[in-house]
Design an enzyme around this catalytic site. Structure first.
Site, PDB file in Angstrom:
ATOM      1  N   GLU A 183     -10.114   5.685   6.720  1.00 33.71           N
ATOM      2  CA  GLU A 183      -8.685   5.967   6.744  1.00 33.71           C
ATOM      3  C   GLU A 183      -8.235   7.218   5.979  1.00 33.71           C
ATOM      4  O   GLU A 183      -7.310   7.899   6.433  1.00 33.71           O
ATOM      5  CB  GLU A 183      -7.911   4.762   6.175  1.00 33.71           C
ATOM      6  CG  GLU A 183      -8.023   3.508   7.004  1.00 33.71           C
ATOM      7  CD  GLU A 183      -7.488   2.309   6.237  1.00 33.71           C
ATOM      8  OE1 GLU A 183      -8.157   1.873   5.285  1.00 33.71           O
ATOM      9  OE2 GLU A 183      -6.396   1.846   6.572  1.00 33.71           O
ATOM     10  N   ARG A 242       0.839  -1.207   0.000  1.00 30.33           N
ATOM     11  CA  ARG A 242       0.000   0.000   0.000  1.00 30.33           C
ATOM     12  C   ARG A 242       0.876   1.261   0.000  1.00 30.33           C
ATOM     13  O   ARG A 242       0.524   2.259  -0.637  1.00 30.33           O
ATOM     14  CB  ARG A 242      -0.977   0.002   1.181  1.00 30.33           C
ATOM     15  CG  ARG A 242      -2.053   1.074   1.063  1.00 30.33           C
ATOM     16  CD  ARG A 242      -3.142   0.928   2.125  1.00 30.33           C
ATOM     17  NE  ARG A 242      -4.207   0.030   1.728  1.00 30.33           N
ATOM     18  CZ  ARG A 242      -5.243   0.361   0.956  1.00 30.33           C
ATOM     19  NH1 ARG A 242      -5.367   1.593   0.487  1.00 30.33           N
ATOM     20  NH2 ARG A 242      -6.170  -0.518   0.647  1.00 30.33           N
TER      21      ARG A 242
HETATM   22  N1  MTE Z   1     -12.834   5.151  14.009  1.00 27.75           N
HETATM   23  C1  MTE Z   1     -12.950   4.859  15.320  1.00 27.75           C
HETATM   24  N2  MTE Z   1     -13.755   5.619  16.083  1.00 27.75           N
HETATM   25  N3  MTE Z   1     -12.251   3.839  15.881  1.00 27.75           N
HETATM   26  C2  MTE Z   1     -11.395   3.055  15.140  1.00 27.75           C
HETATM   27  O1  MTE Z   1     -10.778   2.132  15.665  1.00 27.75           O
HETATM   28  N4  MTE Z   1     -10.413   2.624  12.923  1.00 27.75           N
HETATM   29  C3  MTE Z   1     -10.068   3.179  11.614  1.00 27.75           C
HETATM   30  C4  MTE Z   1     -11.287   3.825  10.975  1.00 27.75           C
HETATM   31  N5  MTE Z   1     -11.951   4.702  11.901  1.00 27.75           N
HETATM   32  C5  MTE Z   1     -11.249   3.347  13.737  1.00 27.75           C
HETATM   33  C6  MTE Z   1     -12.026   4.410  13.214  1.00 27.75           C
HETATM   34  C7  MTE Z   1      -9.534   2.195  10.685  1.00 27.75           C
HETATM   35  S1  MTE Z   1      -7.912   1.786  10.799  1.00 27.75           S
HETATM   36  C8  MTE Z   1     -10.297   1.619   9.710  1.00 27.75           C
HETATM   37  S2  MTE Z   1      -9.629   0.554   8.583  1.00 27.75           S
HETATM   38  C9  MTE Z   1     -11.735   1.885   9.599  1.00 27.75           C
HETATM   39  O2  MTE Z   1     -12.198   2.781  10.595  1.00 27.75           O
HETATM   40  C10 MTE Z   1     -12.477   0.577   9.725  1.00 27.75           C
HETATM   41  O3  MTE Z   1     -13.857   0.735   9.735  1.00 27.75           O
HETATM   42  P1  MTE Z   1     -14.727   0.945   8.402  1.00 27.75           P
HETATM   43  O4  MTE Z   1     -14.151   0.062   7.344  1.00 27.75           O
HETATM   44  O5  MTE Z   1     -16.086   0.532   8.813  1.00 27.75           O
HETATM   45  O6  MTE Z   1     -14.608   2.387   8.054  1.00 27.75           O
HETATM   46  N1  HPA Z   2      -5.765  -2.736   4.499  1.00 25.60           N
HETATM   47  C1  HPA Z   2      -5.916  -3.369   5.675  1.00 25.60           C
HETATM   48  N2  HPA Z   2      -5.659  -4.637   5.830  1.00 25.60           N
HETATM   49  C2  HPA Z   2      -5.224  -5.335   4.776  1.00 25.60           C
HETATM   50  C3  HPA Z   2      -5.054  -4.747   3.542  1.00 25.60           C
HETATM   51  C4  HPA Z   2      -5.337  -3.370   3.398  1.00 25.60           C
HETATM   52  O1  HPA Z   2      -5.208  -2.795   2.313  1.00 25.60           O
HETATM   53  N3  HPA Z   2      -4.608  -5.681   2.686  1.00 25.60           N
HETATM   54  C5  HPA Z   2      -4.508  -6.821   3.396  1.00 25.60           C
HETATM   55  N4  HPA Z   2      -4.879  -6.625   4.661  1.00 25.60           N
HETATM   56 MO1  MOS Z   3      -7.428  -0.193   9.280  1.00 28.74          MO
HETATM   57  S1  MOS Z   3      -5.412   0.135   9.431  1.00 28.74           S
HETATM   58  O1  MOS Z   3      -7.239  -1.004   7.730  1.00 28.74           O
HETATM   59  O2  MOS Z   3      -7.612  -1.440  10.410  1.00 28.74           O
END
Ligand code: MTE
Ligand code: HPA
Ligand code: MOS
Length: 824
Positions: free
Chosen positions: A734, A332
């Site tokens: 993210e 990534r």
């Molecule tokens: N928001 C909150 N409040 N707490 C979290 O742990 N994790 C982040 C983001 N936002 C997180 C957050 C991360 S690393 C990811 S990958 C996404 O939320 C995962 O949730 P989603 O795919 O439903 O957005």
């Molecule tokens: N994001 C988070 N987790 C993962 C990914 C990614 O792009 N690819 C494989 N595991």
């Molecule tokens: Mo988020 S770093 O893909 O849990």
């Protein structure tokens, strides 16, 4: 539930429109979060006979275990059992990809903090006291081995956890050599602790006939199930993993919840009693991996406008002692070096350096921030060399629409909105006028210097491992018309359950109060992916939509039979079902369906279309689409102390057609501030022995509410996803983490303002702590060249301009500075 909570929920329900989707409804657990009633893993009522585990940690970063004598630990008060690697019946591994992560060290320790044994005791406190005996030479005797700590050292030894990644397009070396202008340099960025407010925790309960129920604070229940089963030597069907919610994950519970799930399950199986393990904050810091820090070597050739003609970068990531998810993180990083810019001729190398430190892992952005940050730093340096506004250099390099639109990894950027989004933000933030005003301010202010910067983000959405892009859901409609939805995603505060419930409510035309989300449970939806890569609502929303649609179709057929008309024309809204000019309540139709023996529950499954990836050539179509955003940040720095403050931030972010604008704005704000912490105040520091010295909030500074800017303007960009995602929304978890690049760049801008005569960019490292800022200032203004007759800090402070901007300038003494200037 107390009265206030009840009232809040009623109020929320009253506010609900039937158009549950696209509405700023409160988080499904908002009331419970604020009242403290939300149940996290450690809040589950403990079963009679529950025991508590704690871990004995390695004292050396790299050593052979010469002897392990646990007799003294076993004799400690309250101790029931002490387990080591030899007690693991199945595989001693909790690694997600390669099997190089021992649950308990076996013969060798690879980082300081690695768990060597587990104490099981009557109480959490007694377990911890006994585990602390790991510090004694009588318990564990080591023969220290050579320690490699930094990516640079590992690189010099070619010591990697995975082979280097290499992506090349065109002739970058030739293009750089032939370019009219060039930059070349190094840069470094620190790592970051996830600092989820709820630490790692698991609670395992043995069940009959070789069964194990594991409550785990995890983003990845299916992986916990698999890893626990392997560790016990069992088939997966013997293990159930459940997670109602996490108090944050941020990537830190994508794979690394496994160690804790395994310890709890191992002890529960051995002792046939329920066992809980909850890492204390310091232990959590010492045991688990963090965001990968990185050192970069870069070069670029460019023309008079700053347009890049050729670029090269090597990104050396500190992977730590094992592979964990580093391969995908590095991939990534490679796929985000371009950020929002077209690079015709480019070479990107990523190294996963093997070091004797915690095994670094997922953290919001998953390598994307590490890839894109160096590009933004390079563009800033290019602009400073050309003495141009960095904004103009960025614009000159943007991806085009229909031209200059193929990424280095071969995917065409088909949904590019970065140019109109930028225009809108520049206007709303008044960037150009403020930049001019800043120049005037700085000319009159010898000590306090202001800086402003713009930075964009383009972030690829999908797991970059294609098979992970799948999800399942289960929707039950009960006889009374109330609805339960279960899906493979996990709730960590990001609002996934709320969004998925909104999708189901919308599909069946009922208010959100009729839909309840339940705990994620491997016995309900099987073989799920981690809730990660921001794909939670894209994947699980679609799966739940499919399940609800199946039920809706069955109900529509019945409604058409009862009311007349065609099933396709039946509408579900306002808790009513409309057909053939007539209507009946949803609940009444549901009851009729039950009596007519219509199946009122369904599964749903979704796979993301279009994604493919060739891991050998690092080319393909890894992302279903891109999310965009941009920010303008203004800072003020105190050139005497290195202190700084974010004065104002303007953010415009593309969440597509938002399912829930309030939740999405919360994600943008949180991601921005979290990214700002990474780049400014959060500093991980290991001493020469490899001991992490910043392992608690006393020494590791995450942003507080007081660090949010007084003026924080966050808006969602009006857009809809070009791809048919649920409601044409976009993932938002993210991408906003990359928006505070603008904060870091604004600090660089302020440092540059302190040395207008310098012809190079400020050599500012990240995090831009006060020390880093002072170091950069000193490198800009060599002491001999400093104009004031008395350049001592005290004398320079005496000449300081009075505070002119009130409380937004903390260095004036109203805030952090103790050596304050005279408030004006
Ligand atoms: N928001 C909150 N409040 N707490 C979290 O742990 N994790 C982040 C983001 N936002 C997180 C957050 C991360 S690393 C990811 S990958 C996404 O939320 C995962 O949730 P989603 O795919 O439903 O957005
Ligand atoms: N994001 C988070 N987790 C993962 C990914 C990614 O792009 N690819 C494989 N595991
Ligand atoms: Mo988020 S770093 O893909 O849990």
């Amino acid at each position: 539930m107390n009265k206030q909570t009840d009232a809040f929920i009623k109020h929320a329900a009253d506010r609900e429109q039937t158009a549950a989707i696209g509405t700023s409804l409160p988080h499904e657990s908002a009331a419970l979060h604020v009242s403290g009633e939300a149940t996290y893993t450690d809040d589950l009522p403990e079963l009679h006979g529950t025991l508590h585990a704690a871990l004995g940690l390695a004292r050396h970063a790299h050593a052979r275990i010469v002897s392990l004598d646990l007799a003294a630990v076993r004799k400690a008060p309250g101790v029931i059992a002490v387990l080591s690697a030899a007690d693991i019946p199945g595989e001693n591994n909790c690694g997600p990809v390669l099997h190089d992560d021992p649950i308990l060290a076996d013969g060798e320790v690879l980082y300081l903090g690695q768990p060597v044994f587990a104490v099981i005791a009557e109480s959490h406190e007694l377990a911890r006291r006994a585990a602390a005996l790991a510090k004694s030479d009588d318990v564990v005797r080591y023969e220290p081995l050579e320690v490699v700590l930094t990516p640079a050292e590992a690189k010099a030894r070619k010591q990697f956890v995975l082979p280097p990644l290499h992506l090349k397009r065109g002739e970058p070396a030739a293009k750089i050599a032939a370019a009219p202008h060039r930059i070349e340099g190094t840069f470094e960025v620190g790592g970051q602790e996830q600092f989820y407010l709820e630490g790692q925790v698991a609670y395992a309960i043995p069940k009959e006939m070789n069964g194990m129920l594991v409550y785990s604070s995890t983003q990845h229940p299916s992986e916990m199930q698999q890893v626990v089963a392997h560790m016990l030597g069992w088939p997966a069907h013997g293990v159930v993993c459940e997670c109602r919610r996490m108090g944050g994950g941020f990537g830190g519970k994508e794979s690394q919840s496994a160690l804790f799930a395994c310890i709890a399950a191992l002890a529960a199986q051995r002792l046939q009693r329920p066992v809980k393990v909850r890492a204390d904050r310091d232990d959590d810091f010492m045991i688990t991996g963090k965001r990968h820090d990185a050192v970069y070597e870069y070069a670029a050739g460019f023309d008079e406008t700053g347009r890049i003609l050729g670029a090269r970068v090597e990104i050396a990531l500190r992977a730590g002692y094992s592979a964990d998810l580093s391969g995908a993180v590095a991939t990534r990083a490679v796929c985000h070096f371009d950020n929002a810019y077209y690079l015709s001729d480019v070479e990107i190398v990523a190294l996963c350096c093997k070091t004797n430190t915690q095994s670094n892992t997922a953290f919001r952005g998953f390598g994307g921030p590490q890839g894109a940050l160096v590009m933004e730093v390079m563009l800033d340096s290019i602009a400073r060399q050309l003495k141009r506004d960095p904004l103009e250099v960025r614009l000159a390099n943007y991806y085009g629409v229909g031209e200059r639109d193929v990424t280095p990894y071969g995917q065409r950027v088909e949904d590019n909105v970065i140019a109109p989004l930028t225009d809108e933000l520049l206007a709303s933030s008044d960037y150009r006028a403020r930049r001019a005003a800043l120049a005037a301010y700085n000319a009159a202010s010898p000590v306090l210097k202001r800086g402003i910067a713009f930075s964009p983000v383009k972030f690829g959405i999908s797991f970059n491992v294609p098979f992970l892009n799948q999800a399942g859901a289960l929707v039950h409609v009960y006889k009374d018309g109330s609805i339960l939805v279960n899906h493979g995603g996990t709730e960590m505060g990001q609002g996934l359950n709320t969004k998925v419930a909104q999708v189901v409510a919308n599909e069946l035309g009922v208010p959100l109060s009729r839909v309840r989300s339940t705990a994620t449970d491997t016995s309900k939806v099987a073989n799920t992916s981690a809730t990660a890569a921001s794909t939670g609502s894209d994947l699980n929303g679609k799966a739940a939509e499919a399940a609800a649609r199946t039920i809706r179709d069955r109900l529509a057929a019945l409604a058409a039979r009862e009311l007349g008309g065609e099933p396709e024309t039946v509408q579900f809204r306002d808790s009513m079902v409309h057909a053939n000019g007539a209507a009946m309540p949803f609940a009444q139709l549901v009851n009729a369906a039950y009596l007519a023996r219509v199946q009122l529950w369904s599964d749903g499954f979704y796979t993301t279309p279009k994604v493919h990836w060739d891991a050998k050539t690092l080319t393909g179509h890894p992302f279903y689409y891109f999310a965009y955003g941009a920010a303008v940040s203004e800072v003020v720095i105190d050139t005497l102390t290195g202190e700084w403050k974010l004065v104002r931030a303007d953010v415009l972010h593309d969440a597509g057609q938002s399912i829930n604008p309030a939740i999405d704005i919360g994600q943008v704000e949180g991601g921005f501030i979290q990214g700002m912490g990474w780049l400014t105040t959060e500093e991980l520091w290991w001493n020469r022995e490899g001991r992490l010295m910043t392992h608690a909030p006393s020494t590791y500074k995450i942003p507080a509410v007081s660090d949010t800017p007084a003026a924080f303007h966050v808006q969602l960009y009006r857009n809809e996803n070009a791809e048919p995602t649920v409601f044409r929304s976009k993932a938002v978890g993210e991408p906003p983490l990359l928006l505070p690049f603008s904060v870091f760049l604004a600090i660089r801008d302020a440092i540059a303002a302190a040395a207008p005569e310098a012809n190079h960019a400020p050599p500012l490292r990240a995090p831009a702590t006060p020390e880093a800022i002072l170091d950069a200032l000193e490198a800009m203004v060599p002491p001999a060249a400093t104009p004031p007759p008395d350049s001592s800090r005290a004398a320079r402070h005496e000449r300081a301009a009075p505070c002119v901007t009130g409380h937004t300038d903390t260095p004036c003494g109203h805030g952090r500075s103790t050596t304050g200037c005279k408030p004006g």
